[in-house]
Design a protein around this motif. Structure first.
Motif, PDB file in Angstrom:
ATOM      1  N   ALA A  80       0.831  -1.207   0.000  1.00 28.71           N
ATOM      2  CA  ALA A  80       0.000   0.000   0.000  1.00 28.71           C
ATOM      3  C   ALA A  80       0.864   1.255   0.000  1.00 28.71           C
ATOM      4  O   ALA A  80       0.585   2.216  -0.725  1.00 28.71           O
ATOM      5  CB  ALA A  80      -0.940  -0.004   1.204  1.00 28.71           C
ATOM      6  N   VAL A  81       1.932   1.260   0.783  1.00 29.92           N
ATOM      7  CA  VAL A  81       2.837   2.412   0.833  1.00 29.92           C
ATOM      8  C   VAL A  81       3.494   2.640  -0.529  1.00 29.92           C
ATOM      9  O   VAL A  81       3.777   3.774  -0.908  1.00 29.92           O
ATOM     10  CB  VAL A  81       3.903   2.225   1.944  1.00 29.92           C
ATOM     11  CG1 VAL A  81       5.035   3.216   1.818  1.00 29.92           C
ATOM     12  CG2 VAL A  81       3.246   2.353   3.317  1.00 29.92           C
ATOM     13  N   ALA A  82       3.716   1.582  -1.284  1.00 34.11           N
ATOM     14  CA  ALA A  82       4.393   1.674  -2.576  1.00 34.11           C
ATOM     15  C   ALA A  82       3.429   1.822  -3.753  1.00 34.11           C
ATOM     16  O   ALA A  82       3.867   1.796  -4.911  1.00 34.11           O
ATOM     17  CB  ALA A  82       5.265   0.434  -2.782  1.00 34.11           C
ATOM     18  N   ALA A  83       2.136   1.987  -3.501  1.00 35.66           N
ATOM     19  CA  ALA A  83       1.146   2.064  -4.583  1.00 35.66           C
ATOM     20  C   ALA A  83       1.498   3.184  -5.558  1.00 35.66           C
ATOM     21  O   ALA A  83       1.737   4.319  -5.153  1.00 35.66           O
ATOM     22  CB  ALA A  83      -0.249   2.278  -4.004  1.00 35.66           C
ATOM     23  N   VAL A 129      -4.755   7.634 -11.576  1.00 33.89           N
ATOM     24  CA  VAL A 129      -3.821   8.763 -11.620  1.00 33.89           C
ATOM     25  C   VAL A 129      -2.474   8.295 -11.082  1.00 33.89           C
ATOM     26  O   VAL A 129      -2.412   7.603 -10.066  1.00 33.89           O
ATOM     27  CB  VAL A 129      -4.354   9.953 -10.790  1.00 33.89           C
ATOM     28  CG1 VAL A 129      -3.341  11.083 -10.745  1.00 33.89           C
ATOM     29  CG2 VAL A 129      -5.685  10.444 -11.343  1.00 33.89           C
ATOM     30  N   ASP A 130      -1.402   8.695 -11.764  1.00 33.96           N
ATOM     31  CA  ASP A 130      -0.057   8.351 -11.323  1.00 33.96           C
ATOM     32  C   ASP A 130       0.296   9.125 -10.053  1.00 33.96           C
ATOM     33  O   ASP A 130       0.036  10.313  -9.951  1.00 33.96           O
ATOM     34  CB  ASP A 130       0.952   8.694 -12.419  1.00 33.96           C
ATOM     35  CG  ASP A 130       2.372   8.496 -11.932  1.00 33.96           C
ATOM     36  OD1 ASP A 130       2.832   7.342 -11.940  1.00 33.96           O
ATOM     37  OD2 ASP A 130       2.997   9.490 -11.515  1.00 33.96           O
ATOM     38  N   GLN A 131       0.887   8.431  -9.097  1.00 32.54           N
ATOM     39  CA  GLN A 131       1.376   9.085  -7.880  1.00 32.54           C
ATOM     40  C   GLN A 131       2.798   8.632  -7.552  1.00 32.54           C
ATOM     41  O   GLN A 131       3.254   8.767  -6.421  1.00 32.54           O
ATOM     42  CB  GLN A 131       0.442   8.830  -6.704  1.00 32.54           C
ATOM     43  CG  GLN A 131       0.302   7.385  -6.297  1.00 32.54           C
ATOM     44  CD  GLN A 131      -0.728   7.186  -5.201  1.00 32.54           C
ATOM     45  OE1 GLN A 131      -1.434   8.102  -4.804  1.00 32.54           O
ATOM     46  NE2 GLN A 131      -0.815   5.973  -4.701  1.00 32.54           N
ATOM     47  N   SER A 132       3.497   8.098  -8.564  1.00 31.93           N
ATOM     48  CA  SER A 132       4.827   7.551  -8.305  1.00 31.93           C
ATOM     49  C   SER A 132       5.920   8.186  -9.155  1.00 31.93           C
ATOM     50  O   SER A 132       7.021   7.661  -9.212  1.00 31.93           O
ATOM     51  CB  SER A 132       4.821   6.038  -8.538  1.00 31.93           C
ATOM     52  OG  SER A 132       4.576   5.762  -9.906  1.00 31.93           O
ATOM     53  N   GLY A 133       5.600   9.285  -9.824  1.00 34.75           N
ATOM     54  CA  GLY A 133       6.620   9.933 -10.641  1.00 34.75           C
ATOM     55  C   GLY A 133       6.625   9.500 -12.089  1.00 34.75           C
ATOM     56  O   GLY A 133       7.579   9.762 -12.808  1.00 34.75           O
ATOM     57  N   LEU A 158       2.225   6.824 -18.189  1.00 33.15           N
ATOM     58  CA  LEU A 158       1.784   8.090 -17.601  1.00 33.15           C
ATOM     59  C   LEU A 158       2.980   8.918 -17.163  1.00 33.15           C
ATOM     60  O   LEU A 158       3.947   8.379 -16.627  1.00 33.15           O
ATOM     61  CB  LEU A 158       0.887   7.840 -16.379  1.00 33.15           C
ATOM     62  CG  LEU A 158      -0.455   7.160 -16.633  1.00 33.15           C
ATOM     63  CD1 LEU A 158      -1.168   6.889 -15.317  1.00 33.15           C
ATOM     64  CD2 LEU A 158      -1.318   8.016 -17.537  1.00 33.15           C
ATOM     65  N   SER A 159       2.876  10.211 -17.361  1.00 38.16           N
ATOM     66  CA  SER A 159       3.857  11.126 -16.793  1.00 38.16           C
ATOM     67  C   SER A 159       3.434  11.403 -15.350  1.00 38.16           C
ATOM     68  O   SER A 159       2.309  11.065 -14.953  1.00 38.16           O
ATOM     69  CB  SER A 159       3.921  12.411 -17.616  1.00 38.16           C
ATOM     70  OG  SER A 159       2.646  13.012 -17.682  1.00 38.16           O
ATOM     71  N   PRO A 160       4.291  12.002 -14.537  1.00 39.64           N
ATOM     72  CA  PRO A 160       3.940  12.252 -13.128  1.00 39.64           C
ATOM     73  C   PRO A 160       2.612  13.001 -12.975  1.00 39.64           C
ATOM     74  O   PRO A 160       2.396  14.027 -13.615  1.00 39.64           O
ATOM     75  CB  PRO A 160       5.108  13.094 -12.621  1.00 39.64           C
ATOM     76  CG  PRO A 160       6.260  12.696 -13.494  1.00 39.64           C
ATOM     77  CD  PRO A 160       5.647  12.460 -14.841  1.00 39.64           C
ATOM     78  N   GLY A 161       1.695  12.436 -12.194  1.00 39.29           N
ATOM     79  CA  GLY A 161       0.403  13.068 -11.916  1.00 39.29           C
ATOM     80  C   GLY A 161      -0.626  12.956 -13.022  1.00 39.29           C
ATOM     81  O   GLY A 161      -1.747  13.446 -12.877  1.00 39.29           O
ATOM     82  N   ALA A 162      -0.290  12.313 -14.139  1.00 43.54           N
ATOM     83  CA  ALA A 162      -1.219  12.189 -15.267  1.00 43.54           C
ATOM     84  C   ALA A 162      -2.271  11.117 -14.991  1.00 43.54           C
ATOM     85  O   ALA A 162      -2.077  10.221 -14.166  1.00 43.54           O
ATOM     86  CB  ALA A 162      -0.458  11.861 -16.548  1.00 43.54           C
TER      87      ALA A 162
END
Length: 181
Positions: A80-83, A129-133, A158-162
């Motif tokens: 979960a922390v690494a999602a 939505v991307d949350q990992s960069g 996905l780009s960061p946040g896309a």
């Protein structure tokens, strides 16, 4: 069942139910929030549900619980922390899809998909939505044996946040399926 401290002869007891799940989930949420103080409640919930180990909850007789009884599955705090993706969802989104107000609960952007009126084929849309960069993602699915589930696109970058909207097509027309969930 969870092996827990108890006021018994050896100080241990196997306990089950909401009273045991609630503190474990609260602790998992605390770990996620400690690692990601900027995550919204939707991001935390999405990480919990999306990383849960499905098919791991058993009844007292050893048989697997159904998804409707077991929920998303057993919480996996490290996963979960690494999602890397989340499903954005707000109170307004939920309110807008309230069936009592003419909404369609199938359109709520959450991990679970179900439709009590789906007797042959149905489609769902979900946005992640991307949350990992940023990164490239490959879709994998699992479901009741005999059901056919296809997700489009099956791979995306996905780009960061896309964000990416996914179409999920479910075919439950197999004669063996009615009454199995």
């Amino acid at each position: 069942n969870i092996l827990s401290a108890a006021q018994t002869g050896n100080g241990l007891a196997l306990l089950t139910g909401t009273s045991m799940a609630s503190p474990h989930i609260a602790g998992t949420v605390a770990l996620i929030r400690a690692a990601h103080r900027d995550w919204s409640p939707a991001q935390v919930e999405s990480a919990l549900l999306g990383s849960a180990l499905a098919g791991s909850v058993r009844q007292g007789n050893g048989h697997l619980e159904t998804p409707l009884d077991a929920g998303a599955g057993r919480a996996q705090p490290a996963s979960a922390v690494a999602a890397g993706l989340y499903l954005p969802l707000s109170n307004n989104d939920i309110s807008a899809q309230n069936p009592g107000r003419g909404g369609d609960s199938r359109r709520i952007n959450r991990a679970g998909i179900e439709d009590e009126h789906c007797f042959q084929q149905c489609d769902f849309m979900r946005t992640v939505v991307d949350q990992s960069g940023g990164g490239t993602w490959q879709v994998s699915v699992s479901g009741t044996e005999g059901a056919i589930i296809q997700v489009t696109p099956a791979q995306f970058t996905l780009s960061p946040g896309a964000a990416q909207t996914l179409k999920i097509a479910v075919d439950v027309s197999a004669p063996s399926l009615p009454g199995t969930w």
